[in-house]
Design an enzyme around this catalytic site. Sequence first.
Site, PDB file in Angstrom:
ATOM      1  N   ASP A   1      -5.639  11.079   8.774  1.00  0.00           N
ATOM      2  CA  ASP A   1      -4.380  10.508   9.250  1.00  0.00           C
ATOM      3  C   ASP A   1      -3.909  11.136  10.549  1.00  0.00           C
ATOM      4  OD1 ASP A   1      -3.521   8.484   7.299  1.00  0.00           O
ATOM      5  OD2 ASP A   1      -3.660  10.153   5.886  1.00  0.00           O
TER       6      ASP A   1
ATOM      7  N   GLU B   1       0.856  -1.178   0.000  1.00  0.00           N
ATOM      8  CA  GLU B   1       0.000   0.000   0.000  1.00  0.00           C
ATOM      9  C   GLU B   1       0.895   1.232   0.000  1.00  0.00           C
ATOM     10  OE1 GLU B   1      -3.567  -0.401   2.476  1.00  0.00           O
ATOM     11  OE2 GLU B   1      -3.191   1.661   3.060  1.00  0.00           O
TER      12      GLU B   1
END
Lengths: 413, 292
Positions: free
Chosen positions: B62, B51
Site C-alpha cells: 500500500d 471492499e
Amino acid sequence: MSPSPSDNDANPLASSSDTGRFGPYGGSFIPETLSAALDELVLAYEAVRGEPEFWSEFDRLLARFVGRPTPLYRVEQLERAWAEPGKAPRIYFKREDLAHTGAHKINNSLGQALLAQSKLGKKRIIAETGAGQHGVATATACALLGLDCVIYMGLEDTRRQALNVFRMKLLGAEVVAVESGSQTLKDAINEAMRDWVTNVDDTHYILGSVLGPHPFPTIVRDFQSVIGKEARAQILDAEGRLPTHLVACVGGGSNAIGLFHPFLADSDVAMIAVEAGGEGVDTGRHAARFAEKKVGVLHGTKTYLLEDENGQIRETHSVSAGLDYPAVGPEHAQLHDEGRVEYVSATDEEALAAFQDCARLTGIIPALESAHAVAHLRKLAACASDSDLILVNMSGRGDKDVQSVARILEEAP
Amino acid sequence: MSRLLPRSVLQARRDAGQSAIIPYFTAGYPDWDAFDAVASGLKRAGADVFELGVPFSDPLADGKTIQRASQAALEAGVSLRVILEKVRERGDDWGLPVVLMTYVNPIVAYGIERFCDDAVTAGVGGVLMSDLPPEEIPELWKALADREIETAVLVAPTTRAERIPALAAAATGFLYCVSRTGVTGQGHSFASNLHAQVARIHDQSELPVVVGFGIRSPEDAVRVAAGGGGEGESPDGVVLGARLIEMLETDGADAVLEFLSGVRAALDDGGVTSGGPGSGHGGGAGPGARRD
C-alpha cells in the site's frame, strides 16, 4: 571456499530449502506483482549454481576485494578472564569484523550484486538496512560493479547510525530515510518492497538477511556459508578437531546461518544463537522471537515473529539496530523446532557490558550485534570445562556503534 | 442476517451492460462516524461491492494514503474482531456484498477456522488477501471454499500468461487486475498491457474481472472501463480506494458519495461510447456486453 552446489548437496537440509520451505516455515507470501521477479530470481540462481565461472569470480572478489578468508583468532585473554581457573575452554573468534566494510554483510551483497549484474541484467539495486552494515556493504558492491543503488533506512536508525549514512552517500548510494511505522528495520523492508513492486522491471532487491520470500533465505544462506566453511577448515587446522560450541547473534539470522550451516551434519557440535533481549524478555521490550513462540507471516515468509493478539506486528526494542527486527529467518524457525540450534537471548545491559569488556580485554571492539554473542560467551565460559572449544562469530566491528554507546554511557546513572 | 456474495452482484451488472464500481475504505477510518456515514450511502451512490480494508501494521503493498489510514485505525483499536462485529451489526444497512481486503497475518493470528466461521456469521461475502498467493496456506483456501466465502485474487501487469490459470482457479468471486506495477494510490499512468491482460484473464475465467490501483477520477474510471483497442478487452468493473479515503479525510462522507455518483454517471453515460483513449473495444458494445 565458495558455496558451490556440491558442498550444499552434502547437506541434509539442502533439498528441502531448495523449494523455499523449511519444514512448515518459509514460502513466498508476496503481492502478485513480485511473483514474476521472484520466479526469475529462482531461475537465475539455479542457473549460476552450476556455473563455475560465476563462483570463481565470486571467490576472486572475496579474496582480493573483501580480504577473505577472514582469520580465526584464539582469544586467550577471555579464556583467562571469564573461565574458572583450571577449567578454561579454548575460545576462538571468526573475524568477520575484518572483512571489507566491517561485517559479514559484504559476502551476500557482493554475491547478489554479481547475480543482478551478470544474470538478471538489472542495473538498479535497492536494499534495506538497520544498523547500516548491509546498506554500506550493498553500496560498496554497487560502487564496485557500477550499479545504481538506493538504500532504505528507518529514520530512527539514520540517527543511531549517522556515520554509516554518510559512508553510503560517499559510496554513491542514495539513502532514503523511512518515516513510516516504527522507523526501524521492518519499516525499511516495507519501503524497499514498495519500491520493488513499483520498479520491478529494472530493479533487483538485495535483501540483507535470510528473510523474505523464497529464494532469498536460500540465496543469502549460500552466500554467507563461506563463513562456516572457512571456520570449519580453520579450526580443524588449528586444533585438529571440531568445535564443541558455535555461538552467533541472530537478528534476521544471516551471520548465524552462515556459520552454522556447514556444521549442521556434525551432530556433536552444539550451536547457540543469541537474540536481542532488549530490556528483558519479561518487559515486552525486546526482539527475542523464540521467547514468545508465535508463528505468523511477515515480509514474505512464515516464521516466528513478535505480534499482538490481533496479528499486528509489534514494535521491537534492542540497543543494537541490526537485531531490532520482529521476525527471524525461516530456516532458524526449523532449526529451533528440530532442537538443532539453541536460541537464547542477551539483554541490552549484558551486550553493553560485553561490548566494553571485549574491547578492553582483547583489543577488539565488537559490533553491538556481535556483542550479544560475546555476552553469551561469557556465560558459557563461566561454566565450561577445559575440553570445550568455543567458536564465536565476531560478525562485525563496533566502530559504527562507538558514538551511540558513548551517548548511552553518558546518560547512565 | 443476509449474506450477499460479490460474484453474482458483479455478474448482474455485467449482464446489464454496465461497469461495476467497488469502493475501498479502511475500516473505522477516519473515525467510525465518518465511516458509517459513507458506508451506508454506497449502494445509493451506485456502488456494487464494498471492499473493506482490514488495517495491518506492515502494509507493504500500500501507498501513503492507506498506510496512514491503517496506522490511525490500528491506533484507534480497529481489529479483525471489531470489523467482523461491525459487519454483523451494519451489513444489512450497507446492502452490498462485503469483501474483506487484508494481509494474511491477522487471519492466521485469529485462527483460520474460527475466522471463516465468524466471517460467515457476520455476513462477509468474500476475502481478498494481498500477500497470499494460491500456493500458500492451502488449508485457508479450503476453509474459505467450505464456507462459500468467495475469494478475490490479484493479477498483476507482470503476471505471465502461463500463471493466470492458477490464479483464476483459486478465485471464486472475482479477479482483480492491478492497473500497473506499484502500490495503491499512486497517480501514475496505467500499464500499457492493462486491457490485453484483462482479455487474457477473461480467456481463462468466467468470473468478473475488475481493475484497480490508481483510479482517481471519473475520467480514469471511464478510461479503464472502456477497454483497450486491438487485443484489449473491457474489465467488468473498477476499484477506487486511496482517492476516496483522501476525500473522506478532507471533504467528508457526502462529498465522497457525490463523487461516486459522478463516477457511476460517467461510466453509464460515457464509458460505453466515449471516444477517449483506449475506447476501441470490440464492436463498440458496452463493457461486459461482450458476454451477453
